[in-house]
Every structure is written in structure tokens, then in C-alpha cells.
Design an enzyme around this catalytic site. Structure first.
Site, PDB file in Angstrom:
ATOM      1  N   LYS A  71       0.815  -1.230   0.000  1.00  0.00           N
ATOM      2  CA  LYS A  71       0.000   0.000   0.000  1.00  0.00           C
ATOM      3  C   LYS A  71       0.847   1.279   0.000  1.00  0.00           C
ATOM      4  CE  LYS A  71      -4.145  -1.940   2.146  1.00  0.00           C
ATOM      5  NZ  LYS A  71      -5.209  -1.719   3.132  1.00  0.00           N
ATOM      6  N   ASP A  88     -10.692   2.458   1.942  1.00  0.00           N
ATOM      7  CA  ASP A  88     -10.975   1.978   3.305  1.00  0.00           C
ATOM      8  C   ASP A  88     -11.728   3.050   4.091  1.00  0.00           C
ATOM      9  OD1 ASP A  88      -9.796  -0.523   3.075  1.00  0.00           O
ATOM     10  OD2 ASP A  88      -7.816   0.219   3.637  1.00  0.00           O
TER      11      ASP A  88
END
Ligand code: ATR
Length: 281
Positions: free
Chosen positions: A71, A108
Site C-alpha cells: 500500500k 478503506d
């Protein structure tokens, strides 16, 4: 469904990748909407991740999800980053633009909030302070979305206080850092308790926290989803608090990527939840 030569290709990159439920989620939506496309798991070693991401336009891939441990690499490699990913410092979704540039986002944060909204629509972000346990990437995603929604105070409680202090310096003075030993008393007058630590997850240590000071009107949200009903959620439910489980965040975070790559906004419904629950057994 049989794919044509024009099938849209998307996927998820991680190392390892076999544990990811994303292929199941996207595969379900592809079938359901009869989309001419596919979503593939891509196991890519950390040494090769940056090159792999840069190659997406050349491979004709529409975009990817990005999971652990890539990420941060993705954050460095993409050409553009949305506001959530900039605030969080990590990217979990990449869309390849028609011109071949890489647009990075972090879903998210909206996924966290969409699931809270869907489960407890009446929850009022301005009705009191929020307590967040943990200071990793999930905490950052939760904090970003809560501040966007209008929360005025976040009490950030983490075992390693210095990590919470870094988040406070990034996100500003609405974040109040509280010691781990003060976690029970931090709940007084709060409106929402969020667990973003791995405590309570199958195989991890239990989350030990007394809920006596938590108002009965407060909502309790645990992002752990194995087990689905953690000890925290069971204890909260028992004393009359509304609860939000972790599975919905996983499902909701997948929506924006699917929408961008395949052109259809999919629903998070009970059928999808059951599919993933069965797979987690
Ligand atoms: P993610 O990116 O998914 O949020 P992470 O960065 O590994 O995951 O964060 C895990 C969180 O769980 C951290 O806040 C961690 O606390 P530290 O910052 O002190 O490491 C918390 N955590 C893990 N094990 C813990 C334990 N035994 N007691 C308290 N907190 C714990």
C-alpha cells in the site's frame, strides 16, 4: 460468463495474496451483473511491486486493489492521489485512466463510514467524542472518514503512544492522544467506540477493556471480522449498545474500484455477506 477479447481485467496485488477475499467479492458482482470481465489475484514479491504497478497500462489492465505489503509502494508510484489516500498515506485502489496514468485512492475510509451509515443510519457524528483504539493504517482510514463526517473530537488510544502522536500531528487538534492504560475512562460521554487494533481477532490476544463508562447510546464498531461477533461486540450488545461488525467495511471498500473498472455500481447486500461468511468458516 464467457469472456470476450474485450473483457475488462482488474485484480488485486499483494504478497501473499491467497488469503484475500477480494476475488470472491468482485467475482460475485461480475457474475451477478453479467459483466464481460475478470478479477484476478496477483502475487507479486515486494521487490517487483513498483514495476508491476507501473506496467498496468501496458498490460491493458483497468486497475487493481492493493493489499499488504504494497500500500505504501503504491502511494509512491501512482500519478495522482485522492484526498483520503493523501491523508492516510496509503493506497488500496488504482484506476488506470484512458490516457494511461495511474489514479490512486484509499477506499478503506469511505468503506468504513458507508458500513457505519448502513448499519446505524441515525448515528450523529456531532453528538459526542469518538474513541479510536489503534494507530495503524485502519485507524487512519477511520479517523479520516470520521473527521470528514463532522466529528469534533477523536480520542486516540494506542499501546505505542508515539504512533498516536504522529497521527495527531498529521490530522490536527481534533485528535486527543490518550494512554492505553486510560482506555476504559476515555469512553466517558463518547458517542462511538472503534476498535482498529488486531486484538480480539482469531489467534490474537483478546481486547481487554471495561465498558462501564461507555454511554448506552454509544455505538461500538469493531473492524475485526474473524470472528464476526468479537468479545467486544458481544459485551457491547449485552449492555444494550448498538454494534457494527468488521465485515461490512471489507465489502464496502470494494465498491468504488468495481464501479470505476467495470462501470456498474454494485450493492453490498445480504447475499454477498453470506457468501463471504461461508468462505470464512
Ligand atoms: P492496520 O494497518 O490494519 O491498522 P497495524 O498497522 O498492524 O494494522 O496496526 C495494528 C494495531 O493494533 C496497532 O495500533 C497496534 O498497536 P501498536 O501501535 O502499539 O503496535 C495494535 N496492537 C496489536 N497488538 C496489540 C496488543 N497486544 N496490545 C495493544 N495493541 C495492540
Amino acid at each position: 460468463m464467457k469472456m470476450s477479447g474485450n473483457a475488462v481485467v482488474a485484480g488485486i496485488i499483494g504478497w501473499p495474496i491467497s488469503h484475500s477475499r477480494s476475488p470472491l467479492i468482485h467475482g460475485h458482482w461480475i457474475e451477478k451483473h453479467k459483466i464481460d470481465g475478470t478479477y484476478v489475484p496477483l502475487a507479486v514479491h515486494p521487490d517487483a511491486a513498483a514495476d508491476a504497478i507501473r506496467s498496468l497500462p501496458k498490460l491493458g489492465i483497468a486497475g487493481i486493489n492493493v493489499t499488504v505489503p504494497h500500500k505504501l509502494t503504491a502511494f509512491d508510484v501512482v500519478d495522482e492521489r485522492d484526498a483520503a489516500s493523501q491523508a492516510i498515506g496509503a493506497i488500496n485502489t488504482i484506476v488506470v485512466s484512458p490516457e494511461g496514468s495511474l489514479l490512486g485512492s484509499n477506499t478503506d475510509a469511505p468503506g468504513f463510514f458507508a458500513h457505519l451509515r448502513a448499519t446505524v443510519p441515525e448515528w450523529d457524528p456531532q453528538a459526542g467524542p469518538v474513541v479510536v483504539l489503534g494507530a495503524g493504517g485502519s485507524a487512519r482510514a477511520a479517523i479520516h472518514s470520521l473527521l470528514e463526517a463532522g466529528v469534533k473530537e477523536i480520542r486516540l488510544v494506542n499501546r505505542t503512544k508515539s504512533k498516536a502522536e504522529i497521527i495527531a500531528s498529521n490530522f490536527g487538534d481534533k485528535i486527543k492522544v490518550i494512554s492505553w492504560s486510560e482506555r476504559a475512562s476515555s469512553l466517558a460521554e463518547s458517542n462511538l467506540l472503534v476498535n482498529t487494533t488486531s486484538l480480539g481477532m482469531k489467534g490474537a490476544h483478546p481486547l481487554e477493556i471495561h465498558l462501564d463508562d461507555l454511554p448506552k447510546e454509544a455505538v461500538v464498531y469493531d473492524i475485526v471480522y474473524v470472528p464476526l461477533e468479537t468479545n467486544l461486540l458481544a459485551a457491547a450488545k449485552h449492555r444494550g449498545n448498538k454494534v457494527v461488525d468488521g465485515l461490512g467495511m471489507l465489502l464496502h471498500q470494494a465498491v468504488p474500484g468495481f464501479h470505476a473498472w467495470f462501470g456498474t455500481k454494485p450493492a453490498v447486500d445480504s447475499e454477498l455477506r453470506q457468501l463471504i461468511l461461508d468462505d470464512l468458516k
